[in-house]
Write an enzyme that holds these catalytic residues in place. Sequence first.
Site, PDB file in Angstrom:
ATOM      1  CD  GLU A 192       8.364   3.583  -2.213  1.00 58.55           C
ATOM      2  OE1 GLU A 192       7.819   4.586  -2.669  1.00 58.55           O
ATOM      3  OE2 GLU A 192       8.356   2.485  -2.798  1.00 58.55           O
ATOM      4  CD  GLU A 290       5.656  -0.308  -1.090  1.00 51.87           C
ATOM      5  OE1 GLU A 290       5.529  -0.025  -2.299  1.00 51.87           O
ATOM      6  OE2 GLU A 290       5.463   0.499  -0.170  1.00 51.87           O
TER       7      GLU A 290
END
Length: 657
Positions: A192, A290
């Site tokens: 991320e 995710e």
Amino acid sequence: MQKRWMILLLAAAMLIGCAGKQGGSESVIPTQKIEGSSLYVRKVEDLPDDFIMGMDASSVIAEEQSGVKYYNFAGEEQDVFKTLAENGITHIRVRVWNHPYDKDGHGYGGGNNDVEKAIQIGERATKYGMQLIVDFHYSDFWADPGKQMVPLAWKDMDVRTKADALYAFTRDALMQMKDAGVAVGMVQLGNETNGALCGEKNFENIARLMNAGGKAVREVCPDALIAIHLANPERAGAYDGFAKKLEAFEVDYDVLASSYYPYWHGTLENLANVLNGIAETYGKKVMVMETSYAYTGVDTDFSGNTISDESANIIKDYPFTVQGQANHVRNVIDTVAHVKNGIGVVYWEGTWITVGTKDWETNHEKWETYGSGWASSYGGSYDPDDAGKYYGGCAVDNQAMFGPDGNPLESLKVWNLVRYGNEVEPRADAIADTVLAFDLKGKIELPETVDAVLTSNETVAVPVAWNVTDAEIDAMYKGGVKTYEIVGTAEGLPARAIVSMINFNFLQNFGFEDGVLDPWKTEDRGGADQLYVEEKITDSLNGTYHMHFWSAAKDSVNFSLYQEVTGLSAGTYSFTISIMGGDAGDTEIYCYALVDGVEVGRTPMQITSYGNWDTQTVHGIEVKDGQTVTVGISVKCSGAGSGAWGKIDDGLLNSEA
Ligand code: CA
């Protein structure tokens, strides 16, 4: 000569390692449909055979060390990696931190996942025919859009030295995996990394680090895909902007991967648009790296969860049930599979369950000892602001695909069943909350049906029995303005009505928040220059809209603003409205009420200066069944030079005793 042999040997070793053709591995991933499931799964059409069905299982070893046992669908204790493969998982994702331990060797938690743990997990995944997705955080602990802390050992390095260190670390880690026979299918350069990586925020530096890591991947695992992982697809233009920079700085990668948590990350339609855009503009593969969904609102490890029944301000596309979780996974797969260059979906993280259901103290000791919580207290030495304050257990145990007892949930089969479909007869899965508001002077009428959400995620009305007595209803009338919860049963499932007892306002668009006049009307007797609904929060009594008036010429402010209401129950009502304004000169302002065209009451009002709202009420409006009530405000100002002006807001027609 000797050198050439070395190169040949190295090349052979690479093929064996990264292609995962290691002896002893035997795929248990089913090539046929798992039969006999009660799960409703609509087939995902045109799903490629090699679509990545991924599961993050980073915490497994810390879980096992904490005493967690995992079972298969036959109720037998079994290696959880085998169970995952048997249910259609093709890839295992594992996070890797550089050194998640304090100076005394205490683990920071979150699985204490270093290279060594990743190898152990990779070996077990490979054993059952799955490939490993290596998620390098390039940090000593959690990295996400909010924090990208540099590993302590690299803290004082300039970016060139750091890039060299990152290259060496990546190369060494992958070489160790390769030597252990781990099938590495994909490598993430950071986790991320929306705004930073490894302590660097300047994009040129971020790109340099990514390319250093990518170089190591290409050298050691030439068949593995390189992924860049971002979060927040709902932020317009964020991914495109990032991909543009990756292109400008010539970052070598194959996959742009996204986190997708439906509670916050926008719609699936938006996700598809964003990923399609990346695939079309930059020619990259795309995927969801995710995602997750709660199968229950209940916490089982005494450490609060990110998502619960009490969660406010989240998007809840499905009930928090095992079927709801499966429907979410199915629909994310369906979305990515139909995006250009969409290659897979990874779940985070289905095997992270409670380490015990006895009490917090017992669990806390395990989290501290084995790192099976999200952070141990030792994590505070590296990350004082987050881990140091909020360390604890698992915040996603209610989003796992195993129950608190270690048994797989039926939803785990979705990874297999999406390929074939399993459209069993839909049945009621949960009852949607019924939200009601009743007037304190009106009548409480609970509905005879409620909305059932079926396993197919369709909604149908079903009969409901409310569990409430006449005495309780009576008490609700007498309890004033208040909200109650009434429970009931429908289709054998619990139903719930949230009932607010209010002073019901019988006017529509009462505060002009629709942004239009309707169903209010005006009668402009003076030909005002300005008389309209205005959007300006600072000039509104409540909300962002109000009725605005202004007119330059003397006596030209002369109008009525009113609303007609029919269908009221017989009774006594009151009408309230507010006004402010100025430069009015002589005024004749009043609020009023008519019943069937006959005035039954009026109350004088006034305007003085900016911000001084005058709120007045007409009381005692007697209405019989079938009569039409008109309520309004009449405004007449002579004007005092620069034109009379004002604002009107919040008309209220309430029942009155
Ligand atoms: Ca928890």
